[in-house]
Write a protein that holds these residues in place. Structure first.
Motif, PDB file in Angstrom:
ATOM      1  N   UNK A 111       0.774  -1.227  -0.024  1.00 17.40           N
ATOM      2  CA  UNK A 111       0.005   0.099   0.012  1.00 17.40           C
ATOM      3  C   UNK A 111       0.839   1.207   0.072  1.00 17.40           C
ATOM      4  N   UNK A 112       2.146   1.124  -0.127  1.00 18.90           N
ATOM      5  CA  UNK A 112       2.922   2.398  -0.104  1.00 18.90           C
ATOM      6  C   UNK A 112       3.500   2.862  -1.604  1.00 18.90           C
ATOM      7  N   UNK A 136      -8.851  -4.771  -6.232  1.00 20.36           N
ATOM      8  CA  UNK A 136      -7.795  -6.153  -5.901  1.00 20.36           C
ATOM      9  C   UNK A 136      -8.736  -7.079  -4.861  1.00 20.36           C
ATOM     10  N   UNK A 137      -8.303  -8.104  -4.871  1.00 22.49           N
ATOM     11  CA  UNK A 137      -8.829  -9.085  -4.014  1.00 22.49           C
ATOM     12  C   UNK A 137      -7.709  -9.094  -2.849  1.00 22.49           C
ATOM     13  N   UNK A 144      -2.817 -11.261   2.181  1.00 24.86           N
ATOM     14  CA  UNK A 144      -2.065 -10.954   0.827  1.00 24.86           C
ATOM     15  C   UNK A 144      -3.050 -10.845  -0.141  1.00 24.86           C
ATOM     16  N   UNK A 145      -2.455  -9.995  -1.080  1.00 22.17           N
ATOM     17  CA  UNK A 145      -3.318  -9.875  -2.425  1.00 22.17           C
ATOM     18  C   UNK A 145      -3.321 -11.150  -3.125  1.00 22.17           C
ATOM     19  N   UNK A 146      -4.524 -11.414  -3.699  1.00 24.23           N
ATOM     20  CA  UNK A 146      -4.901 -12.895  -4.389  1.00 24.23           C
ATOM     21  C   UNK A 146      -3.402 -12.907  -5.575  1.00 24.23           C
ATOM     22  N   UNK A 147      -3.092 -12.019  -6.043  1.00 23.80           N
ATOM     23  CA  UNK A 147      -2.290 -11.961  -7.376  1.00 23.80           C
ATOM     24  C   UNK A 147      -0.813 -12.561  -6.528  1.00 23.80           C
ATOM     25  N   UNK A 176     -11.062  -4.935  -2.376  1.00 20.25           N
ATOM     26  CA  UNK A 176     -10.500  -3.707  -1.906  1.00 20.25           C
ATOM     27  C   UNK A 176      -9.982  -2.784  -3.179  1.00 20.25           C
ATOM     28  N   UNK A 177      -9.782  -1.525  -2.746  1.00 19.22           N
ATOM     29  CA  UNK A 177      -9.564  -0.549  -3.864  1.00 19.22           C
ATOM     30  C   UNK A 177      -8.135  -0.144  -3.501  1.00 19.22           C
ATOM     31  N   UNK A 178      -7.080  -0.208  -4.457  1.00 17.41           N
ATOM     32  CA  UNK A 178      -5.679   0.471  -4.092  1.00 17.41           C
ATOM     33  C   UNK A 178      -5.941   1.826  -4.130  1.00 17.41           C
TER      34      UNK A 178
END
Length: 167
Positions: A34-35, A158-159, A125-128, A149-151
């Motif tokens: 997220x950074x 993203x999931x 963790x992000x699904x990807x 979620x929204x980045x």
């Protein structure tokens, strides 16, 4: 705190340079986080100042490679309810992935939380992010659920997958 190959310690101002070189300036390291990527040495010096201040009141750490002494990432935990903890991010520079360092960090954090009386630990963790998912599974975590979620950096969807483990 330390593992076979790593030390987790509080940031020092001089860490700005290796954190900038190894992690903060690296788009690969920020990809699933997220950074924002840090784009200058001046910004890295400001970021380390903020990191030092933040770490005074949080269980977050710089990850140092024992062999070189370099700052190569960051990791931490946070208590979400009594006896329940979650990761507060684990990030390593791209040259330091695939060496088993993530597993050493996660196992160290699990032990730390257990020693604090933790009963359960959540890992997200992000699904990807296949490497992060593999890390969770290799450390005995079980998938619980996903959230959409929204980045905040770019507005992309993203999931986020949530895993847990009893301590």
């Amino acid at each position: 705190m330390e593992t076979k190959d790593l030390i987790l310690g509080k940031a020092k101002f001089e860490d700005w340079e290796t954190m900038y070189k190894n992690v903060w300036s690296r788009t690969e390291a920020a990809r699933y986080m997220q950074w924002q990527v840090t784009e200058s040495e001046a910004a890295a010096r400001e970021r380390i100042r903020k990191t030092i201040e933040y770490q005074k009141n949080h269980d977050t750490y710089i990850v140092y490679e024992k062999r070189t002494g370099q700052a190569i990432g960051f990791a931490g935990v946070e208590q979400i309810t009594p006896n329940i903890y979650q990761d507060a991010s684990i990030a390593l520079g791209p040259e330091y992935t695939g060496k088993g360092y993530g597993k050493q960090i996660l196992q160290l954090l699990l032990g730390y939380c257990s020693n604090l009386g933790g009963k359960e630990f959540f890992y997200s963790t992000r699904a990807g992010n296949t490497a992060s998912k593999a890390l969770a599974i290799s450390c005995g975590f079980s998938y619980q659920y996903s959230e959409h979620k929204i980045d905040l950096r770019n507005g992309n969807k993203y999931e986020l997958e949530i895993y847990s483990k009893k301590l």
